[in-house]
Design a protein around this motif. Structure first.
Motif, PDB file in Angstrom:
ATOM      1  N   VAL A 224       6.378  -7.588  14.546  1.00 45.13           N
ATOM      2  CA  VAL A 224       6.439  -7.870  12.966  1.00 45.13           C
ATOM      3  C   VAL A 224       7.996  -8.032  12.677  1.00 45.13           C
ATOM      4  CG1 VAL A 224       6.655  -6.348  10.999  1.00 45.13           C
ATOM      5  CG2 VAL A 224       4.673  -6.026  12.772  1.00 45.13           C
ATOM      6  N   TYR A 225       9.050  -8.038  13.617  1.00 44.83           N
ATOM      7  CA  TYR A 225      10.243  -8.375  13.109  1.00 44.83           C
ATOM      8  C   TYR A 225      10.252  -9.789  13.010  1.00 44.83           C
ATOM      9  CZ  TYR A 225      14.973 -10.016  14.532  1.00 44.83           C
ATOM     10  OH  TYR A 225      16.211 -10.411  14.368  1.00 44.83           O
ATOM     11  N   TYR A 226       9.470 -10.631  13.662  1.00 42.06           N
ATOM     12  CA  TYR A 226       9.528 -11.747  13.194  1.00 42.06           C
ATOM     13  C   TYR A 226       8.811 -12.651  12.306  1.00 42.06           C
ATOM     14  CZ  TYR A 226      11.196 -12.258  18.224  1.00 42.06           C
ATOM     15  OH  TYR A 226      12.077 -11.920  19.348  1.00 42.06           O
ATOM     16  N   ALA A 227       8.278 -11.480  11.339  1.00 42.04           N
ATOM     17  CA  ALA A 227       7.736 -12.030   9.896  1.00 42.04           C
ATOM     18  C   ALA A 227       8.818 -12.061   8.841  1.00 42.04           C
ATOM     19  CB  ALA A 227       6.618 -11.118   9.616  1.00 42.04           C
ATOM     20  N   HIS A 228      10.138 -11.305   9.256  1.00 41.61           N
ATOM     21  CA  HIS A 228      11.175 -11.209   8.279  1.00 41.61           C
ATOM     22  C   HIS A 228      10.847 -10.571   7.021  1.00 41.61           C
ATOM     23  CE1 HIS A 228      13.410 -14.006  11.080  1.00 41.61           C
ATOM     24  NE2 HIS A 228      12.587 -14.863  11.022  1.00 41.61           N
ATOM     25  N   THR A 229      10.251  -9.333   7.243  1.00 44.13           N
ATOM     26  CA  THR A 229       9.791  -8.888   6.021  1.00 44.13           C
ATOM     27  C   THR A 229      11.135  -8.186   5.532  1.00 44.13           C
ATOM     28  OG1 THR A 229       9.316  -6.739   7.016  1.00 44.13           O
ATOM     29  CG2 THR A 229       7.465  -8.257   6.472  1.00 44.13           C
ATOM     30  N   HIS A 230      10.945  -8.157   3.980  1.00 44.32           N
ATOM     31  CA  HIS A 230      12.035  -7.342   3.192  1.00 44.32           C
ATOM     32  C   HIS A 230      11.774  -6.801   2.104  1.00 44.32           C
ATOM     33  CE1 HIS A 230      16.303  -6.614   2.012  1.00 44.32           C
ATOM     34  NE2 HIS A 230      15.877  -7.049   0.638  1.00 44.32           N
ATOM     35  N   TYR A 231      11.854  -5.522   2.108  1.00 40.98           N
ATOM     36  CA  TYR A 231      11.465  -4.881   0.667  1.00 40.98           C
ATOM     37  C   TYR A 231      12.454  -4.323  -0.066  1.00 40.98           C
ATOM     38  CZ  TYR A 231       6.688  -5.387   1.824  1.00 40.98           C
ATOM     39  OH  TYR A 231       5.282  -6.171   1.884  1.00 40.98           O
ATOM     40  N   GLU A 232      12.543  -4.328  -1.469  1.00 42.12           N
ATOM     41  CA  GLU A 232      13.473  -3.910  -2.349  1.00 42.12           C
ATOM     42  C   GLU A 232      13.131  -2.347  -2.049  1.00 42.12           C
ATOM     43  OE1 GLU A 232      16.093  -4.331  -4.617  1.00 42.12           O
ATOM     44  OE2 GLU A 232      16.031  -6.398  -3.562  1.00 42.12           O
ATOM     45  N   GLU A 233      14.412  -1.532  -1.959  1.00 47.81           N
ATOM     46  CA  GLU A 233      14.118  -0.127  -2.058  1.00 47.81           C
ATOM     47  C   GLU A 233      13.209   0.558  -2.867  1.00 47.81           C
ATOM     48  OE1 GLU A 233      18.674   0.991  -1.033  1.00 47.81           O
ATOM     49  OE2 GLU A 233      17.867   2.315  -2.469  1.00 47.81           O
ATOM     50  N   GLY A 234      12.451   1.516  -2.312  1.00 45.67           N
ATOM     51  CA  GLY A 234      11.427   2.115  -3.253  1.00 45.67           C
ATOM     52  C   GLY A 234      10.134   1.348  -3.343  1.00 45.67           C
ATOM     53  N   VAL A 235       9.792   0.233  -3.086  1.00 44.13           N
ATOM     54  CA  VAL A 235       8.800  -0.553  -3.279  1.00 44.13           C
ATOM     55  C   VAL A 235       7.524   0.179  -2.462  1.00 44.13           C
ATOM     56  CG1 VAL A 235       7.226  -2.752  -2.999  1.00 44.13           C
ATOM     57  CG2 VAL A 235       9.808  -2.649  -4.013  1.00 44.13           C
ATOM     58  N   GLN A 236       6.285   0.485  -3.173  1.00 44.55           N
ATOM     59  CA  GLN A 236       5.024   1.179  -2.307  1.00 44.55           C
ATOM     60  C   GLN A 236       4.400   0.310  -3.184  1.00 44.55           C
ATOM     61  OE1 GLN A 236       5.284   5.278  -2.561  1.00 44.55           O
ATOM     62  NE2 GLN A 236       7.001   5.487  -1.350  1.00 44.55           N
ATOM     63  N   HIS A 237       3.808  -0.769  -2.548  1.00 48.60           N
ATOM     64  CA  HIS A 237       2.735  -1.472  -3.071  1.00 48.60           C
ATOM     65  C   HIS A 237       1.309  -1.389  -2.625  1.00 48.60           C
ATOM     66  CE1 HIS A 237       3.695  -3.320   0.749  1.00 48.60           C
ATOM     67  NE2 HIS A 237       2.761  -4.190   0.685  1.00 48.60           N
ATOM     68  N   ILE A 238       1.076  -0.486  -1.886  1.00 43.75           N
ATOM     69  CA  ILE A 238      -0.304  -0.224  -1.297  1.00 43.75           C
ATOM     70  C   ILE A 238      -0.686   1.256  -2.119  1.00 43.75           C
ATOM     71  CG2 ILE A 238      -1.824   0.045   0.512  1.00 43.75           C
ATOM     72  CD1 ILE A 238      -0.127  -1.487   2.164  1.00 43.75           C
ATOM     73  N   ASP A 239      -1.760   1.351  -2.756  1.00 46.81           N
ATOM     74  CA  ASP A 239      -2.186   2.654  -3.497  1.00 46.81           C
ATOM     75  C   ASP A 239      -3.103   3.151  -2.481  1.00 46.81           C
ATOM     76  OD1 ASP A 239      -0.701   2.123  -5.527  1.00 46.81           O
ATOM     77  OD2 ASP A 239      -2.430   1.051  -6.683  1.00 46.81           O
ATOM     78  N   GLU A 240      -2.985   4.533  -2.336  1.00 50.50           N
ATOM     79  CA  GLU A 240      -3.978   5.412  -1.634  1.00 50.50           C
ATOM     80  C   GLU A 240      -4.475   6.119  -2.696  1.00 50.50           C
ATOM     81  OE1 GLU A 240      -2.758   7.661   2.008  1.00 50.50           O
ATOM     82  OE2 GLU A 240      -3.722   9.224   0.754  1.00 50.50           O
ATOM     83  N   PHE A 241      -5.672   6.103  -3.266  1.00 49.82           N
ATOM     84  CA  PHE A 241      -6.260   6.703  -4.253  1.00 49.82           C
ATOM     85  C   PHE A 241      -6.321   8.185  -3.860  1.00 49.82           C
ATOM     86  CE2 PHE A 241      -8.137   2.368  -4.595  1.00 49.82           C
ATOM     87  CZ  PHE A 241      -7.153   2.156  -5.830  1.00 49.82           C
ATOM     88  N   ASP A 242      -7.133   8.559  -2.859  1.00 52.99           N
ATOM     89  CA  ASP A 242      -7.440  10.134  -2.684  1.00 52.99           C
ATOM     90  C   ASP A 242      -7.252  10.523  -1.391  1.00 52.99           C
ATOM     91  OD1 ASP A 242      -8.597  12.523  -2.422  1.00 52.99           O
ATOM     92  OD2 ASP A 242     -10.423  11.819  -3.684  1.00 52.99           O
ATOM     93  N   LYS A 243      -6.098  11.349  -1.257  1.00 50.97           N
ATOM     94  CA  LYS A 243      -5.764  11.901   0.216  1.00 50.97           C
ATOM     95  C   LYS A 243      -6.974  12.512   0.960  1.00 50.97           C
ATOM     96  CE  LYS A 243      -1.197  13.951   0.686  1.00 50.97           C
ATOM     97  NZ  LYS A 243      -0.613  12.353   0.661  1.00 50.97           N
ATOM     98  N   ASN A 244      -7.731  13.299   0.330  1.00 52.14           N
ATOM     99  CA  ASN A 244      -8.892  13.752   0.870  1.00 52.14           C
ATOM    100  C   ASN A 244     -10.084  13.022   1.341  1.00 52.14           C
ATOM    101  OD1 ASN A 244      -8.169  16.535   0.372  1.00 52.14           O
ATOM    102  ND2 ASN A 244      -8.604  16.322  -1.789  1.00 52.14           N
ATOM    103  N   VAL A 245     -10.124  11.772   0.766  1.00 56.76           N
ATOM    104  CA  VAL A 245     -10.850  10.428   1.353  1.00 56.76           C
ATOM    105  C   VAL A 245     -10.510   9.993   2.398  1.00 56.76           C
ATOM    106  CG1 VAL A 245     -11.626   8.353   0.947  1.00 56.76           C
ATOM    107  CG2 VAL A 245     -11.671  10.083  -0.926  1.00 56.76           C
TER     108      VAL A 245
END
Lengths: 281, 570
Positions: free
Chosen positions: B474-495
């Protein structure tokens, strides 16, 4: 005018995430290198934006460099700065910090009466951290370095700066110059409407020219003999490489952890045994 | 109140499809026109990844001089192409006469779709600047977040979230979606546009710098490392400057809940044949992206609604039979531009005004070739013997030194009836007679906790420096995220709890973990509970997790502030 008149000094530097434009001898070919806003300066811009948000005022971004440096001046407008000035003059080539500070302080004087000047801690290309303090001296302003937090009230700024082992709180009369630490608040992302406004501004030449200007040494009244190579006593004697990140990797494939660790200890002892004997009781 | 931010046309995603559209629209412009392009990447191309060996037929139309243009980011021209059958030890090229014409890629352009898009954007900016009244504004780091409707008409997209609509919404007479579903899926859902779901594949890709040059050579592989039953294959493209592209693509409608796409690619590289090419080489880049594989039967009922259209991957123009994605995507943009130019000229962007788009697409080579390839993917479901038995037998034949022919013969003798059936399969793929519509099931309905991975042959004796753990690569994909970005929603913990329970109970990891291309998803023990956690900063935004999530409990949103991978050169 209500609010504070502020100047933020910013520099365009080679993009450190790109290897483009790095000569084999380690020097930088600025024409080929990718360019970016000096990351340290973003903290300075954020501080000015915070003051503007709290008290109103006007932020003028000042940069010095070849014409492409206009990119970061315009980018600063997208972040919310009001005006931009680029000091661009061939006679400025090869400036050291003495002549850079001289030239930039002339630009700040040219802007007129200002309440606060913000600079980054240092740049990622020169890494001297000298220019900001030198400009303060030339402007005869109190200077606060390593600033983290800032509140202004009735012409006095209360500041928190980073010192070894803790923080220091100061009260400083305006006008003053601050260099902002990179532990201060990060620059907030651009807003869509601000970027849109800048794109529209660029198309409206009359309005653009009112906000963004490119100046040369003569306009700001600077003495060409004190600028660029002529005004720079600093001589770079030699540059050399300190080595690159990386190196070789040895895989120990003993099949199981016990054998692999034994192999590792064996190799370390063989290669560095002498040192181990010195440091181990 | 400040004025609305308004353009004539808003393009969602600086994709090859949308950039072709913009070029064509600027060319067709008779008077002033304002076009805005939204792009979630930090720059145009930053989030684009493809193979890609592409038929340059649309490139030729949009840029007649691309071959002579020194600034064009050409990786190479295919001079030799092979379909190669891989065993774990040996490989064999399919004889030329047996290779279907659509696998012959000679003369095609080897492209980095990321660099192509960046180049197209630069040319577009120049072109617009030279034409009076034409405005093209590109907004990197600004994804569309939400579609804005007025009644049933699309009037724009929400871009920012300051709370002031005049500052946050981009208004447009026509909004064109060229995204990979991040936003366009909402359009499809709102109007129930897809009778059949889109079905997806996932591709992982590495770029290597090698000692030898393989410029102009193109291999598409089958067999190893696919386990029996896996619809997947490798691709190896030789580029200029000793660059070698090595990749693997597999379909997500698979029983195996733990496909581990990056590790399939590592397995491919373990083959002695690939090892030889990588010897002394250096890994430069890694990335992943999904491909809409449904083709003809996944196309939406309507390609346009009032004020909005879909192009490229949002529409689903990719042709999995011909590995033809970029050219068809670009063609859809070319056609859309003509329809939009007409609509704007008439001042009518209603659904009826944009409706000719569908007819024109279906009448073009896109529609014709997708129709001809309509049963290709389904063939592998109709004839599971191909992937379960025939391909493994061929691969074993190659390894045993009997060759492909020997493998095929052995397979035929082991069950002549079965072998005859496969002739029918070839007909279904290559020259289909009508079998009626195909009904796809969503990819997320496939992952089966009880799946038993068949033992496959393993490559031995490879250089461990050429293979990587997923966490390392993954290091070679050069990902960079601004602090605090959470772009994947998990709708229901219990699910998630119950999904984890279901898969871990059967000794598997849940599909979001097992199919992730970048070590984003993991299951951790928190307060005694096996809990789903995400390392957002690893994410390459391929959306595989959302596609395979059995309870539909995840949603991957376009990340703000340019956060994500850097796929330049990919």
């Amino acid at each position: 005018m209500s609010g504070y008149k502020m100047v933020v000094l910013m520099k365009q530097v080679p993009d450190t995430s790109s290897k483009a434009g790095v000569n084999p001898d380690g020097t930088v070919d600025r024409a080929r290198a990718k360019r970016m806003m000096n990351p340290f300066d973003k903290y300075a811009l954020q501080k000015a934006l915070e003051v503007k948000k709290a008290h109103g005022g006007e932020i003028t971004v000042v940069s010095m460099g070849p014409p492409p440096a206009l990119e970061i001046v315009v980018e600063a407008l997208e972040y919310g700065a009001d005006k931009g000035i680029l000091l661009s003059d061939k006679r400025l080539a090869a400036s050291d910090t003495l002549s850079t500070a001289y030239a930039l302080h002339m630009v700040v004087k040219h802007v007129g009466k200002v309440d606060m000047v913000f600079t980054g801690l240092q740049t990622t290309d020169g890494d001297t951290a000298q220019t900001g303090p030198q400009i303060a001296e030339r402007l005869d302003m109190p200077q606060v370095t390593y600033l983290e937090k800032l509140e202004v009230k009735d012409g006095v700024a209360t500041m928190q700066r980073v010192v070894e082992g803790g923080h220091q709180t100061l009260e400083v009369p305006l006008p003053c110059l601050v260099t902002v630490a990179n532990s201060a608040a990060r620059l907030e992302p651009k807003r869509f409407a601000d970027v849109f406004a800048v794109k529209e501004l660029i198309r409206d030449k009359a309005a653009y020219d009112k906000k963004v200007t490119i100046l040369d040494l003569d306009v700001v009244g600077a003495n060409p003999d004190r600028a660029g190579l002529k005004g720079s006593p600093t001589v770079v004697g030699k540059t050399w490489k300190m080595g690159e990140i990386g190196g070789s990797c040895t895989m120990f494939e003993g099949g199981n952890a016990k054998d692999e660790v034994a192999e590792l200890v064996g190799k370390l002892t063989a290669d560095h045994g002498a040192i181990l004997e010195e440091v181990l009781p | 109140m400040s004025q609305n931010i308004a353009y004539d046309v808003a393009l969602v995603g600086a994709s090859p499809s949308n950039l072709t559209l913009a070029h064509r629209l600027v060319d067709l412009a008779q008077g002033p026109i304002r076009i805005a392009i939204l792009e979630k990447g930090k720059s145009v191309g930053a989030h684009l990844l493809s193979g890609a060996v592409s038929n340059p037929r649309v490139l030729n139309k949009v840029f007649p001089n691309w071959k002579e243009d020194e600034t064009f980011p050409l990786e190479g021209i295919c001079k030799e192409s092979y379909v190669t059958f891989m065993g774990a030890e040996k490989v064999e090229d399919a004889p030329r006469f047996a290779v279907p014409p659509h696998f012959k890629k000679e003369g095609y352009a080897i492209l980095s779709v990321s660099d192509l898009a960046a180049w197209m954007a630069d040319r577009l900016t120049e072109k617009a600047a030279a034409k009076e009244g034409v405005v093209v504004d590109i907004y990197p780091t600004f994804p569309a977040k939400e579609i804005i409707y007025k009644g049933d008409a699309v009037v724009g997209v929400r871009v920012d979230s300051t709370g002031d609509n005049a500052k946050d919404i981009l208004h447009a007479k026509v909004t064109v979606f060229g995204d990979k579903g991040f936003v366009s899926r909402d359009l499809c859902d709102k109007f129930a546009l897809r009778k059949n779901p889109q079905v997806w594949g996932v591709g992982v890709k590495e770029i290597w710098e090698t000692e030898e040059s393989y410029e102009g050579k193109v291999w598409h592989t089958a067999g190893y490392p696919a386990q029996p039953g896996l619809y997947g294959g490798g691709f190896i493209y030789g580029c200029k400057h000793n660059k070698l592209i090595v990749g693997y693509v597999c379909a997500l409608d698979n029983d195996n809940p733990n496909l581990e796409p990056p590790q399939l690619l590592q397995d491919l590289k373990k083959s002695p044949w690939v090892q030889k090419m990588l010897k002394g080489g250096k890994l430069m880049r890694y990335g992943a992206a999904v491909l809409p594989e449904g083709g003809y039967y996944s196309l939406p009922e309507k390609f346009a609604v009032a004020g909005a259209m879909m192009v490229g991957d949002a529409l689903g123009t990719l042709d999995i039979k011909r590995f033809s994605g970029v050219d068809k995507a670009m063609e859809s943009g070319w056609i859309a531009a003509e329809v939009i130019a007409d609509a704007l000229a008439k001042g009518d962007t209603s659904e009826a005004a944009l409706a000719p788009y569908k007819a024109k697409v279906m009448d073009s080579f896109i529609g014709k070739e997708l129709f001809e390839a309509r049963y290709f993917k389904q063939t592998f479901h109709t004839y599971p013997e191909i992937l379960n038995d025939a391909f493994p037998a061929f691969a074993a034949g190659v390894d045993a030194g009997r060759g492909l022919f020997g493998g095929a013969l052995a397979f035929g003798l082991s069950g002549p009836f079965r072998a005859l059936k496969l002739l029918g399969a070839r007909g279904m793929m290559e020259n289909p007679s009508d079998r009626g519509a195909v009904a796809y099931k969503e990819d997320r309905t496939y992952p089966n906790p009880a799946y038993k991975k068949p033992e496959g042959a393993k490559a031995e004796g490879y250089d461990r420096k050429t293979v990587f753990t997923t966490a390392d690569i993954v290091y070679y994909a050069h990902t960079h995220y601004e602090e605090g970005v959470q772009h994947i929603d998990e709708f229901d913990k219990n699910v998630c709890y119950s999904c984890i329970n279901r898969y871990e109970g059967a000794g598997k990891r849940p599909p979001c973990v097992g199919d992730c291309t970048a070590e984003v998803h993991e299951v951790m023990e928190i307060n005694g509970k096996r809990t789903h956690k995400m390392a957002f900063e690893n994410c390459v935004q391929c959306t595989t997790c959302e596609i395979v999530c059995p309870p539909k409990n995840l949603r991957v949103n376009a990340a703000p502030y340019g956060s994500g991978p850097d796929f330049s050169n990919m």
